[in-house]
Write an enzyme that holds these catalytic residues in place. Structure first.
Site, PDB file in Angstrom:
ATOM      1  N   LYS A  76      -4.378   3.157  10.208  1.00 32.10           N
ATOM      2  CA  LYS A  76      -3.309   2.302   9.659  1.00 32.10           C
ATOM      3  C   LYS A  76      -2.920   1.217  10.673  1.00 32.10           C
ATOM      4  O   LYS A  76      -2.809   0.038  10.321  1.00 32.10           O
ATOM      5  CB  LYS A  76      -2.090   3.160   9.316  1.00 32.10           C
ATOM      6  N   LYS A 117       0.841  -1.190   0.000  1.00 32.39           N
ATOM      7  CA  LYS A 117       0.000   0.000   0.000  1.00 32.39           C
ATOM      8  C   LYS A 117       0.880   1.246   0.000  1.00 32.39           C
ATOM      9  O   LYS A 117       1.830   1.350   0.792  1.00 32.39           O
ATOM     10  CB  LYS A 117      -0.917   0.001   1.233  1.00 32.39           C
ATOM     11  N   GLY A 128      -0.714   8.336  -1.213  1.00 32.66           N
ATOM     12  CA  GLY A 128      -0.664   9.130  -2.447  1.00 32.66           C
ATOM     13  C   GLY A 128       0.433  10.187  -2.445  1.00 32.66           C
ATOM     14  O   GLY A 128       0.878  10.651  -3.490  1.00 32.66           O
ATOM     15  N   GLY A 140      -5.153  11.016  -0.240  1.00 33.53           N
ATOM     16  CA  GLY A 140      -5.896  11.973   0.578  1.00 33.53           C
ATOM     17  C   GLY A 140      -5.478  13.420   0.347  1.00 33.53           C
ATOM     18  O   GLY A 140      -6.324  14.315   0.288  1.00 33.53           O
ATOM     19  N   ASP A 159      -5.753   2.116   3.639  1.00 31.10           N
ATOM     20  CA  ASP A 159      -5.138   1.089   4.502  1.00 31.10           C
ATOM     21  C   ASP A 159      -6.113  -0.065   4.718  1.00 31.10           C
ATOM     22  O   ASP A 159      -5.725  -1.236   4.666  1.00 31.10           O
ATOM     23  CB  ASP A 159      -4.753   1.683   5.859  1.00 31.10           C
TER      24      ASP A 159
HETATM   25  P1  ADP Z   1      -0.988   7.667   4.409  1.00 33.77           P
HETATM   26  O1  ADP Z   1      -1.322   8.403   3.166  1.00 33.77           O
HETATM   27  O2  ADP Z   1       0.328   6.968   4.298  1.00 33.77           O
HETATM   28  O3  ADP Z   1      -2.089   6.763   4.886  1.00 33.77           O
HETATM   29  P2  ADP Z   1      -1.659   9.298   6.727  1.00 33.77           P
HETATM   30  O4  ADP Z   1      -1.521  10.779   6.780  1.00 33.77           O
HETATM   31  O5  ADP Z   1      -3.023   8.745   6.676  1.00 33.77           O
HETATM   32  O6  ADP Z   1      -0.749   8.804   5.504  1.00 33.77           O
HETATM   33  O7  ADP Z   1      -0.930   8.656   7.993  1.00 33.77           O
HETATM   34  C1  ADP Z   1       0.434   8.916   8.243  1.00 33.77           C
HETATM   35  C2  ADP Z   1       0.586  10.101   9.198  1.00 33.77           C
HETATM   36  O8  ADP Z   1       0.175   9.732  10.514  1.00 33.77           O
HETATM   37  C3  ADP Z   1       1.987  10.597   9.398  1.00 33.77           C
HETATM   38  O9  ADP Z   1       2.420  11.432   8.357  1.00 33.77           O
HETATM   39  C4  ADP Z   1       1.874  11.347  10.725  1.00 33.77           C
HETATM   40  O10 ADP Z   1       1.571  12.694  10.505  1.00 33.77           O
HETATM   41  C5  ADP Z   1       0.663  10.726  11.389  1.00 33.77           C
HETATM   42  N1  ADP Z   1       0.952  10.112  12.694  1.00 33.77           N
HETATM   43  C6  ADP Z   1       0.186  10.231  13.795  1.00 33.77           C
HETATM   44  N2  ADP Z   1       0.700   9.563  14.835  1.00 33.77           N
HETATM   45  C7  ADP Z   1       1.857   8.996  14.399  1.00 33.77           C
HETATM   46  C8  ADP Z   1       2.860   8.186  15.035  1.00 33.77           C
HETATM   47  N3  ADP Z   1       2.796   7.833  16.324  1.00 33.77           N
HETATM   48  N4  ADP Z   1       3.906   7.779  14.279  1.00 33.77           N
HETATM   49  C9  ADP Z   1       4.016   8.146  12.978  1.00 33.77           C
HETATM   50  N5  ADP Z   1       3.098   8.920  12.335  1.00 33.77           N
HETATM   51  C10 ADP Z   1       2.023   9.351  13.027  1.00 33.77           C
HETATM   52 MG    MG Z   2      -3.995   7.331   5.564  1.00 34.49          MG
END
Ligand code: ADP
Ligand code: MG
Length: 255
Positions: A214, A8, A11, A43, A159
């Site tokens: 996730k 996965k 974006g 997203g 995810d």
């Molecule tokens: P993706 O597109 O990969 O799903 P998301 O923005 O949904 O990205 O999720 C990843 C984000 O989660 C990271 O960029 C970070 O800002 C956030 N995050 C929140 N808590 C944590 C954590 N404990 N460790 C790492 N990232 C975290």
């Molecule tokens: Mg995400």
């Protein structure tokens, strides 16, 4: 037959040309060793376009609330723009990419998450189409757009989509994101998280936003497959190489 691998990608990887190229070079090498399927989100790209069009978009517990009126934009960005860009990059790297949605071949069926609008909760349904493609050396690239049993298009968290695709194929799963893995309170990488620690990290507020869904998706996938699931960074192409070899990288979510 070798176990397929579902990867996965967030974006955001499209915003980093160097990382994107390194990543697809690795994907090309891996594709010679085992069947691969990619699932992606987007997203940021959805958020950008909604904002440019003057639409307000919110999230609850890391998942986007999607009024039905936003679906043309969400589907346009994910199944259209982001998917076709990833397919093009894959093809440039010599991969026979095929762009699909979760609905193709009824791979996943979605229930409607009515609290968030046109948002889908995916369940595994059929491996037939993906199997047909990977058996012929195609690389399926799925955007996280799904359909409900009664034909409503739905926005699915990528995810959750990737976990369900892995389940349908009895595949391994690697979740690549824009951070090196799950970080602790001090911003240090956590090597491994078990089923007891996961809810604790969420209730303590260490794991927030998109990482909540996730971590939960990874935990569910780990429990279902009885294998650990990795959350690692796409910035480091070595992480994917190491994980594919069964070596450690990022955070391992254990069942
Ligand atoms: P993706 O597109 O990969 O799903 P998301 O923005 O949904 O990205 O999720 C990843 C984000 O989660 C990271 O960029 C970070 O800002 C956030 N995050 C929140 N808590 C944590 C954590 N404990 N460790 C790492 N990232 C975290
Ligand atoms: Mg995400």
């Amino acid at each position: 037959m070798t176990t397929p691998l579902v990867i996965k990608l967030g974006g955001r990887v499209l915003t980093d040309a160097a990382a994107l190229n390194a990543l697809f070079s690795t994907v090309h090498k891996l594709a010679a060793l085992r069947p691969l399927v990619l699932v992606h989100g987007g997203g940021d790209q959805v958020q950008d376009l909604l904002q440019r069009l003057g639409e307000v978009s919110t999230k609850t517990a890391g998942q986007r609330v999607t009024p039905a009126g936003h679906m043309p934009i969400v589907a346009g960005v994910l199944a259209g723009d982001v998917n076709s860009q990833l397919c093009a990059v894959a093809q440039q790297h010599g991969l026979k990419s095929v762009g699909l949605t979760l609905q193709a071949g009824e791979t996943l069926i979605c229930a409607v998450d009515t609290s968030r609008g046109a948002v889908g909760i995916p369940t595994p349904n059929s491996s037939k189409l993906l199997q047909l493609l990977i058996d012929s050396d195609y690389l399926p690239i799925l955007s996280s757009i799904g359909v409900s049993a009664d034909g409503q298009r739905l926005n699915v968290n990528a995810d959750l989509a990737a976990a369900a695709v892995a389940q349908v194929l009895h595949a391994d799963l690697i979740l690549l994101t824009d951070v090196a893995g799950i970080l602790d309170r001090d911003g240090l990488l956590i090597d491994s998280i078990n089923a007891t620690q996961a809810p604790q990290l969420i209730s303590d507020g260490v794991v927030r936003d998109g990482m909540v869904v996730k971590l939960n998706a990874a935990l569910q996938a780990a429990q279902h497959s009885r294998r650990s699931i990795a959350v690692a960074g796409w910035q480091d192409a070595n992480a994917l190489t190491r994980l594919a070899k069964g070596e450690a990288a990022g955070t391992r979510i254990r069942y």
